[in-house]
Design a protein around this motif. Structure first.
Motif, short mmCIF file in Angstrom:
data_model
loop_
_atom_site.label_atom_id
_atom_site.label_comp_id
_atom_site.label_asym_id
_atom_site.label_seq_id
_atom_site.Cartn_x
_atom_site.Cartn_y
_atom_site.Cartn_z
N GLU A 176 0.80 -1.21 0.00
CA GLU A 176 0.00 0.00 0.00
C GLU A 176 0.84 1.27 0.00
O GLU A 176 0.38 2.32 -0.49
CB GLU A 176 -0.96 -0.01 1.18
N LEU A 177 2.04 1.21 0.52
CA LEU A 177 2.89 2.41 0.57
C LEU A 177 3.84 2.50 -0.62
O LEU A 177 4.53 3.50 -0.80
CB LEU A 177 3.68 2.45 1.88
N GLY A 178 3.86 1.45 -1.43
CA GLY A 178 4.77 1.44 -2.58
C GLY A 178 4.51 2.57 -3.55
O GLY A 178 5.44 3.05 -4.21
N ALA A 179 3.27 3.03 -3.64
CA ALA A 179 2.95 4.12 -4.57
C ALA A 179 3.67 5.41 -4.19
O ALA A 179 3.89 6.27 -5.05
CB ALA A 179 1.44 4.35 -4.60
N ARG A 180 4.05 5.52 -2.93
CA ARG A 180 4.80 6.69 -2.48
C ARG A 180 6.31 6.44 -2.50
O ARG A 180 7.09 7.26 -2.04
CB ARG A 180 4.37 7.09 -1.08
N GLY A 181 6.71 5.29 -3.03
CA GLY A 181 8.12 4.95 -3.06
C GLY A 181 8.67 4.54 -1.72
O GLY A 181 9.89 4.48 -1.52
N ILE A 182 7.78 4.22 -0.77
CA ILE A 182 8.20 3.80 0.57
C ILE A 182 8.34 2.29 0.59
O ILE A 182 7.39 1.57 0.28
CB ILE A 182 7.19 4.27 1.63
N ARG A 183 9.51 1.81 0.94
CA ARG A 183 9.72 0.36 1.04
C ARG A 183 9.59 -0.07 2.50
O ARG A 183 9.97 0.66 3.41
CB ARG A 183 11.07 -0.04 0.46
N VAL A 184 9.05 -1.26 2.70
CA VAL A 184 8.79 -1.77 4.04
C VAL A 184 9.32 -3.19 4.13
O VAL A 184 8.94 -4.05 3.33
CB VAL A 184 7.28 -1.74 4.38
N ASN A 185 10.19 -3.43 5.08
CA ASN A 185 10.79 -4.75 5.26
C ASN A 185 10.78 -5.15 6.73
O ASN A 185 10.57 -4.31 7.62
CB ASN A 185 12.23 -4.75 4.74
N THR A 186 11.02 -6.41 6.96
CA THR A 186 11.13 -6.96 8.31
C THR A 186 12.55 -7.43 8.56
O THR A 186 13.14 -8.09 7.70
CB THR A 186 10.19 -8.17 8.49
N ILE A 187 13.08 -7.11 9.73
CA ILE A 187 14.30 -7.76 10.21
C ILE A 187 13.91 -8.68 11.35
O ILE A 187 13.16 -8.29 12.25
CB ILE A 187 15.35 -6.72 10.66
N ALA A 188 14.38 -9.92 11.29
CA ALA A 188 14.05 -10.93 12.30
C ALA A 188 15.34 -11.38 12.98
O ALA A 188 16.05 -12.25 12.46
CB ALA A 188 13.35 -12.11 11.65
N PRO A 189 15.68 -10.80 14.12
CA PRO A 189 16.91 -11.19 14.82
C PRO A 189 16.80 -12.60 15.39
O PRO A 189 15.74 -13.02 15.88
CB PRO A 189 17.03 -10.17 15.95
N LEU A 233 20.11 -2.34 5.51
CA LEU A 233 18.80 -2.49 4.88
C LEU A 233 18.18 -1.13 4.55
O LEU A 233 17.52 -0.97 3.52
CB LEU A 233 17.88 -3.28 5.80
N LEU A 234 18.41 -0.15 5.39
CA LEU A 234 17.85 1.18 5.16
C LEU A 234 18.65 1.99 4.13
O LEU A 234 18.15 2.98 3.62
CB LEU A 234 17.78 1.97 6.47
N SER A 235 19.85 1.55 3.84
CA SER A 235 20.69 2.33 2.93
C SER A 235 20.15 2.28 1.51
O SER A 235 19.37 1.40 1.14
CB SER A 235 22.13 1.79 2.94
N ASP A 236 20.61 3.23 0.71
CA ASP A 236 20.15 3.31 -0.68
C ASP A 236 20.59 2.10 -1.50
O ASP A 236 20.03 1.83 -2.56
CB ASP A 236 20.67 4.60 -1.31
N ALA A 237 21.58 1.37 -1.00
CA ALA A 237 22.01 0.16 -1.72
C ALA A 237 20.89 -0.87 -1.81
O ALA A 237 20.90 -1.72 -2.71
CB ALA A 237 23.23 -0.45 -1.02
N ASN A 238 19.93 -0.79 -0.89
CA ASN A 238 18.79 -1.72 -0.90
C ASN A 238 17.50 -1.03 -1.31
O ASN A 238 16.41 -1.41 -0.87
CB ASN A 238 18.64 -2.36 0.48
#
Length: 254
Positions: A176-189, A233-238
């Motif tokens: 749903e946020l992809g239209a704004r160019g916002i990426r959403v991921n999970t980190i699972a320690p 993960l937050l860097s522009d490389a991803n």
């Protein structure tokens, strides 16, 4: 202050994985807003450590289990963004704040369950929703989950199930946020040596030895291991990665 300075908001950034993530992001040039629930002294120490790295930081009090407080928090955040950075937005949201519960499935109470839902699921859901007007287009969200959504361990049925819901939420947010160019991921320690859950994994040598024997890379995780992965993960490389679950466990219980 330049308006293109990257700013991250990390809930529960006063200790443990949140603290490590804040410091790792600061080391990469990101300014940081951390939240804390009770321990302002810890939060102030993190702000000072970030300052020593040459970055700007502020600590704001927030209980992520109280949804009714989120509108007021957004106002306080907006005031800080304007006064410190001359901005109305921030770039990265890390939903990290949380607490553990160790209780068998048979003994978990409704209150125990509801407390976990309030902080881990409702908190991540409604805080992100509340902050959407302040989250910059092209930004990113990371929801912190747990290796316990893949690895079953007695005493963590409620915690693991609720973190599993967070991982599903991540995919919906990404869609749903992809239209704004916002990426959403999970980190699972995976198992990490912090004070989380009473600190048994940090202070109990027997627990450390047992878990280390189950990890492909042969040791417990350290907070910096998780913080470094989150910063990467937050860097522009991803920038082309979204809706993913990234487990950072050293290969635990393969």
């Amino acid at each position: 202050m330049t308006t293109n300075q990257k700013i991250a908001l990390i809930t529960g950034g006063n200790r443990g994985l949140g603290r490590a993530s804040a410091l790792q992001l600061a080391a990469t040039g990101v300014d940081v807003v951390i939240t804390y629930r009770n321990n302002q002294a810890e939060a102030d120490d993190v702000v000072a450590a970030i300052g020593a790295l040459g970055r700007s930081a502020v600590a704001l009090r927030l209980d992520t289990g109280v949804v009714s407080s989120f509108a007021g928090f957004a106002e306080r955040l907006g005031a800080e963004l304007k006064s410190r950075w001359e901005r109305a937005t921030f770039d990265y949201l890390v939903n990290n704040a949380g607490h553990d519960l160790t209780a068998s499935f048979a003994e978990t109470t409704e209150k125990d369950f509801d407390d976990l839902v309030d902080v881990h699921l409702k908190g991540a859901f409604f805080l992100t929703q509340s902050l959407l007007p302040q989250l910059a287009d092209g930004g990113a969200v990371v929801n912190v989950s747990s290796g316990l959504t893949r690895i079953t361990a007695p005493g963590h049925a409620a915690y693991g199930a609720i973190k599993g819901a967070v991982e599903v939420l991540t995919r919906y947010q990404a869609k749903e946020l992809g239209a704004r160019g916002i990426r959403v991921n999970t980190i699972a320690p995976g198992a990490t040596a912090t004070d989380f859950g009473g600190g048994g994994m940090k202070h109990n040598e027997q627990v450390q030895a047992r878990i280390s024997s189950q990890v492909a890379l042969g040791r417990m995780g350290r907070p910096d291991d998780i913080g470094a992965a989150l910063a990467a993960l937050l860097s522009d490389a991803n920038r082309w990665m979204t809706a993913q679950r990234i487990e950072v466990s050293g290969g635990q219980s393969l």
